[in-house]
Design an enzyme around this catalytic site. Structure first.
Site, PDB file in Angstrom:
ATOM      1  CD  GLU A  39      -2.551   1.716   0.269  1.00  0.00           C
ATOM      2  OE1 GLU A  39      -3.388   0.929  -0.216  1.00  0.00           O
ATOM      3  OE2 GLU A  39      -2.348   2.858  -0.194  1.00  0.00           O
ATOM      4  CB  CYS A  47     -13.675   2.369   1.204  1.00  0.00           C
ATOM      5  SG  CYS A  47     -14.940   1.909   2.373  1.00  0.00           S
ATOM      6  N   GLY A 185     -23.048  16.579 -11.714  1.00  0.00           N
ATOM      7  CA  GLY A 185     -23.258  15.135 -11.688  1.00  0.00           C
ATOM      8  C   GLY A 185     -24.271  14.752 -10.622  1.00  0.00           C
ATOM      9  CB  VAL A 242     -21.063  22.418 -17.006  1.00  0.00           C
ATOM     10  CG1 VAL A 242     -22.231  22.525 -16.056  1.00  0.00           C
ATOM     11  CG2 VAL A 242     -20.371  21.086 -16.858  1.00  0.00           C
ATOM     12  NE  ARG A 274     -13.184   6.813  -6.776  1.00  0.00           N
ATOM     13  CZ  ARG A 274     -12.365   7.605  -6.071  1.00  0.00           C
ATOM     14  NH1 ARG A 274     -12.722   8.842  -5.771  1.00  0.00           N
ATOM     15  NH2 ARG A 274     -11.205   7.159  -5.633  1.00  0.00           N
ATOM     16  CG  HIS A 451     -47.392  -3.164  14.262  1.00  0.00           C
ATOM     17  ND1 HIS A 451     -47.619  -2.345  13.177  1.00  0.00           N
ATOM     18  CD2 HIS A 451     -48.126  -2.666  15.286  1.00  0.00           C
ATOM     19  CE1 HIS A 451     -48.459  -1.386  13.530  1.00  0.00           C
ATOM     20  NE2 HIS A 451     -48.784  -1.555  14.796  1.00  0.00           N
TER      21      HIS A 451
HETATM   22  C1  LIG Z   1     -17.124  10.086  -1.818  1.00  0.00           C
HETATM   23  C2  LIG Z   1     -17.251   8.601  -2.011  1.00  0.00           C
HETATM   24  C3  LIG Z   1     -18.247   7.915  -1.354  1.00  0.00           C
HETATM   25  C4  LIG Z   1     -18.378   6.558  -1.529  1.00  0.00           C
HETATM   26  N1  LIG Z   1     -19.377   5.904  -0.868  1.00  0.00           N
HETATM   27  C5  LIG Z   1     -19.507   4.577  -1.000  1.00  0.00           C
HETATM   28  C6  LIG Z   1     -20.498   3.871  -0.284  1.00  0.00           C
HETATM   29  O1  LIG Z   1     -21.279   4.459   0.470  1.00  0.00           O
HETATM   30  N2  LIG Z   1     -20.576   2.536  -0.426  1.00  0.00           N
HETATM   31  C7  LIG Z   1     -19.739   1.854  -1.266  1.00  0.00           C
HETATM   32  O2  LIG Z   1     -19.856   0.637  -1.363  1.00  0.00           O
HETATM   33  N3  LIG Z   1     -18.789   2.495  -1.972  1.00  0.00           N
HETATM   34  C8  LIG Z   1     -18.652   3.830  -1.855  1.00  0.00           C
HETATM   35  N4  LIG Z   1     -17.662   4.481  -2.543  1.00  0.00           N
HETATM   36  C9  LIG Z   1     -16.797   3.688  -3.453  1.00  0.00           C
HETATM   37  C10 LIG Z   1     -15.711   2.945  -2.677  1.00  0.00           C
HETATM   38  O3  LIG Z   1     -14.962   3.856  -1.924  1.00  0.00           O
HETATM   39  C11 LIG Z   1     -14.836   2.197  -3.655  1.00  0.00           C
HETATM   40  O4  LIG Z   1     -15.651   1.356  -4.450  1.00  0.00           O
HETATM   41  C12 LIG Z   1     -13.816   1.330  -2.937  1.00  0.00           C
HETATM   42  O5  LIG Z   1     -12.982   2.101  -2.117  1.00  0.00           O
HETATM   43  C13 LIG Z   1     -12.972   0.571  -3.956  1.00  0.00           C
HETATM   44  O6  LIG Z   1     -12.058  -0.247  -3.274  1.00  0.00           O
HETATM   45  P1  LIG Z   1     -10.698  -0.700  -3.981  1.00  0.00           P
HETATM   46  O7  LIG Z   1      -9.984  -1.536  -2.996  1.00  0.00           O
HETATM   47  O8  LIG Z   1     -10.956  -1.234  -5.309  1.00  0.00           O
HETATM   48  O9  LIG Z   1      -9.900   0.655  -4.239  1.00  0.00           O
HETATM   49  P2  LIG Z   1      -9.468   1.852  -3.313  1.00  0.00           P
HETATM   50  O10 LIG Z   1     -10.330   1.979  -2.146  1.00  0.00           O
HETATM   51  O11 LIG Z   1      -9.311   3.016  -4.215  1.00  0.00           O
HETATM   52  O12 LIG Z   1      -8.055   1.394  -2.763  1.00  0.00           O
HETATM   53  C14 LIG Z   1      -6.960   1.197  -3.603  1.00  0.00           C
HETATM   54  C15 LIG Z   1      -5.708   1.342  -2.765  1.00  0.00           C
HETATM   55  O13 LIG Z   1      -4.596   0.931  -3.533  1.00  0.00           O
HETATM   56  C16 LIG Z   1      -3.528   1.803  -3.309  1.00  0.00           C
HETATM   57  N5  LIG Z   1      -2.679   1.731  -4.502  1.00  0.00           N
HETATM   58  C17 LIG Z   1      -3.029   2.033  -5.770  1.00  0.00           C
HETATM   59  N6  LIG Z   1      -2.024   1.736  -6.605  1.00  0.00           N
HETATM   60  C18 LIG Z   1      -1.028   1.239  -5.855  1.00  0.00           C
HETATM   61  C19 LIG Z   1       0.253   0.743  -6.157  1.00  0.00           C
HETATM   62  N7  LIG Z   1       0.709   0.680  -7.412  1.00  0.00           N
HETATM   63  N8  LIG Z   1       1.019   0.318  -5.128  1.00  0.00           N
HETATM   64  C20 LIG Z   1       0.564   0.368  -3.853  1.00  0.00           C
HETATM   65  N9  LIG Z   1      -0.645   0.810  -3.520  1.00  0.00           N
HETATM   66  C21 LIG Z   1      -1.443   1.232  -4.504  1.00  0.00           C
HETATM   67  C22 LIG Z   1      -4.172   3.154  -3.104  1.00  0.00           C
HETATM   68  O14 LIG Z   1      -3.327   4.014  -2.356  1.00  0.00           O
HETATM   69  C23 LIG Z   1      -5.430   2.773  -2.336  1.00  0.00           C
HETATM   70  O15 LIG Z   1      -5.217   2.803  -0.945  1.00  0.00           O
HETATM   71  C24 LIG Z   1     -17.493   5.846  -2.385  1.00  0.00           C
HETATM   72  C25 LIG Z   1     -16.471   6.538  -3.042  1.00  0.00           C
HETATM   73  C26 LIG Z   1     -16.353   7.888  -2.862  1.00  0.00           C
HETATM   74  C27 LIG Z   1     -15.249   8.622  -3.581  1.00  0.00           C
END
Ligand SMILES: Cc1cc2nc3c(=O)[nH]c(=O)nc-3n(C[C@H](O)[C@H](O)[C@H](O)COP(=O)(O)OP(=O)(O)OC[C@H]3O[C@@H](n4cnc5c(N)ncnc54)[C@H](O)[C@@H]3O)c2cc1C
Length: 472
Positions: A39, A47, A185, A242, A274, A451
């Site tokens: 990481e 998240c 959006g 926009v 995203r 209920h």
């Molecule tokens: C404002 C907002 C609100 C959201 N609300 C919700 C919600 O209510 N419910 C829900 O289910 N989802 C929600 N989401 C979406 C959710 O956050 C993502 O779907 C989720 O975090 C994806 O998980 P992931 O592990 O794929 O990626 P990420 O959470 O993006 O994690 C990827 C990690 O990999 C690390 N990384 C990347 N490349 C490298 C590399 N080459 N080497 C080492 N580390 C690396 C990054 O630093 C990061 O920590 C929300 C997103 C946002 C922006």
């Protein structure tokens, strides 16, 4: 002669410590696999640090504000509330810190080796790490999981400066509530921010290019949100393209709405989705391929084109939800263990949107069920007739169930459950199970709902699809 150390070898090397990556790591370790997790920022990913958790925490502040402002209806004189946003932000950070500490502790407890740095994949499942506290490291894995997640996107004419033009990353660490906001959006995250800012006193305008907000949601559920937003003074402009913005000289900016004129606001929140974070993953000499939008290409088992390399979470083109990342992480570890895998059924995942009123759903919308060739029957019940909803003073919304039409013309298999209203994100469970178990209306209709409870509206909606009803 210089001795070159061999790369450290693991059963599984995971690149990225967000929900997809850490779920795979934790689940794999619980099955006895030796895991490395790389990481470059903080485990927990988008998240935990700039997504689900902080966004929902700030929305909870908005809910508390709304309750205090509406307390008079219950005979409680609390006066007009004010927000000390520094306290709000401190509380948000406390929640994040607590969860971060818990996750870090769990990774340690499961003996997962966490490397701090940027991971890149090379041929033969060799992974290099650099740029972080772990220094330069080389690892190999019997299996590698790419879980690099996603980053906010912007649109032409709106360069993110963190001052006036913000993405979710900056919104979540604002120091004060802006007096006016344009949210570009009207998807899930845009509607959550619009709802939060409006509750906290901002004048909010949603600018959506499509004909309606919350595309992808059932129209009846989306209409509940549009009507509620309009009642609360949130302006919704749909079909707007926009064109850019110009500083207005008053510390804010003027947004060009194309044929729709202009709009003066303090802040612009760009919430247009995203993009996969896959620009710098190495991959040379491997069979891992990206598609034209940058997503890692995978099959239904999340397998990439390279032997024993998988990808999960937001970096693949599946629903960008934390719980989808969890499910994919678990499925991939099951595959690595050589056990039978049930691939994630993306058409039936639960969706939860935490604006006010909330939205939650699983399975087909009425439109998509018809498009898929189903002959359907639907039933809708409003929370207005639900005792608990009136008691809590939050009766705006409905439950809609879509079922396959059976031989008698009533509801057969339940295809979709859509909810908009009070606490529906916590209520979806029964609907999710019904859709995923492919239950029929008759099987679910006799379930007893406590209920008075909000869940009675789901019960009534299913019951009336049997052709008989109680209060419907
Ligand atoms: C404002 C907002 C609100 C959201 N609300 C919700 C919600 O209510 N419910 C829900 O289910 N989802 C929600 N989401 C979406 C959710 O956050 C993502 O779907 C989720 O975090 C994806 O998980 P992931 O592990 O794929 O990626 P990420 O959470 O993006 O994690 C990827 C990690 O990999 C690390 N990384 C990347 N490349 C490298 C590399 N080459 N080497 C080492 N580390 C690396 C990054 O630093 C990061 O920590 C929300 C997103 C946002 C922006």
């Amino acid at each position: 002669m210089e001795v070159v150390p061999l790369p450290e070898h693991f059963d599984v090397v995971v690149i990225g410590g967000g929900p997809g990556g850490y779920a795979a790591a934790l689940y794999g370790a619980s099955a006895g696999l030796r895991i490395a997790l790389i990481e470059k920022n903080k485990v927990g990913g988008t998240c935990l640090h700039v997504g689900c958790i902080p966004a929902k925490e700030l929305l909870e502040t908005a809910t508390v504000y709304r309750h205090v402002a509406g307390a008079k209806e219950f005979g409680i004189e609390a006066g007009q509330p004010t927000v000390d946003f520094a306290v709000t932000q401190a509380r948000k950070q406390k929640v994040i810190d607590q969860l971060f500490k818990g996750l870090s502790g769990l990774l340690k407890q499961r003996k997962i080796t966490v490397y701090d740095g940027h991971g890149r994949l090379h041929a033969e499942r060799r992974v290099t790490v650099d740029g972080g506290e772990s220094g330069e490291v080389e690892l190999t894995g019997d299996a590698v999981i790419i879980a690099s997640g996603s980053l906010p996107r912007s649109i032409p004419g709106f360069d993110v400066d963190g001052e006036v033009v913000l993405t979710s990353d900056e919104v979540l660490s604002l120091e004060e509530v802006p007096s006016s906001v344009a949210v570009i959006g009207g998807g899930a995250i845009g509607c959550e921010f619009a709802s939060m800012f409006s509750d906290l006193g901002s004048q909010v305008t949603i600018l959506e290019a499509l004909p309606k907000i919350l595309p992808g949601c059932d129209s009846d559920a989306a209409n509940v949100v549009s009507r509620s937003f309009k009642k609360r003074g949130i302006e919704i402009k749909t079909g707007v393209k926009v064109g850019g913005h110009q500083p207005s000289g008053k510390g804010g900016t003027t947004v060009d709405l194309g044929e729709g004129g202009t709009l003066d606001v303090d802040k612009v929140v760009v919430s247009v989705g995203r993009r996969p974070n896959t620009d710098d993953l190495g991959l040379d000499g491997t069979g891992v391929k990206l598609d034209d939008r940058g997503f890692v290409q995978v099959d239904e088992y999340c397998r990439t084109g390279e032997d024993s390399v998988w990808a999960v979470g937001d970096c693949i083109a599946t629903p960008a939800l934390a719980h989808v990342g969890f499910a994919e992480g678990i499925a991939v570890i099951t595959d690595i263990l050589g056990e039978d895998v049930v691939p994630v059924d993306y058409g039936k995942v639960p969706w939860a949107i935490y604006c006010h009123p909330e939205v939650a759903f699983a399975g087909h919308t009425e439109e998509s069920a018809k498009e898929a060739g189903f002959e359907v029957v639907t039933s809708k019940h409003r929370y207005m007739g639900n005792g608990r909803a009136l008691i809590i003073g939050d009766a705006d919304g409905l439950v809609k169930v879509i079922a396959e039409k059976n031989a008698e013309g009533n509801g057969g298999r339940i295809l979709g459950v859509h909810m908009a209203g009070p606490w529906v994100t916590e209520q979806l469970g029964q609907g999710y199970l019904a859709v995923n178990w492919e239950a029929t209306v008759d099987e679910v209709a006799h379930f007893i709902q406590p209920h008075p409870s909000l869940a009675e509206t789901f019960g009534e909606t299913v019951l009336s699809l049997t052709g008989r009803s109680l209060h419907g």
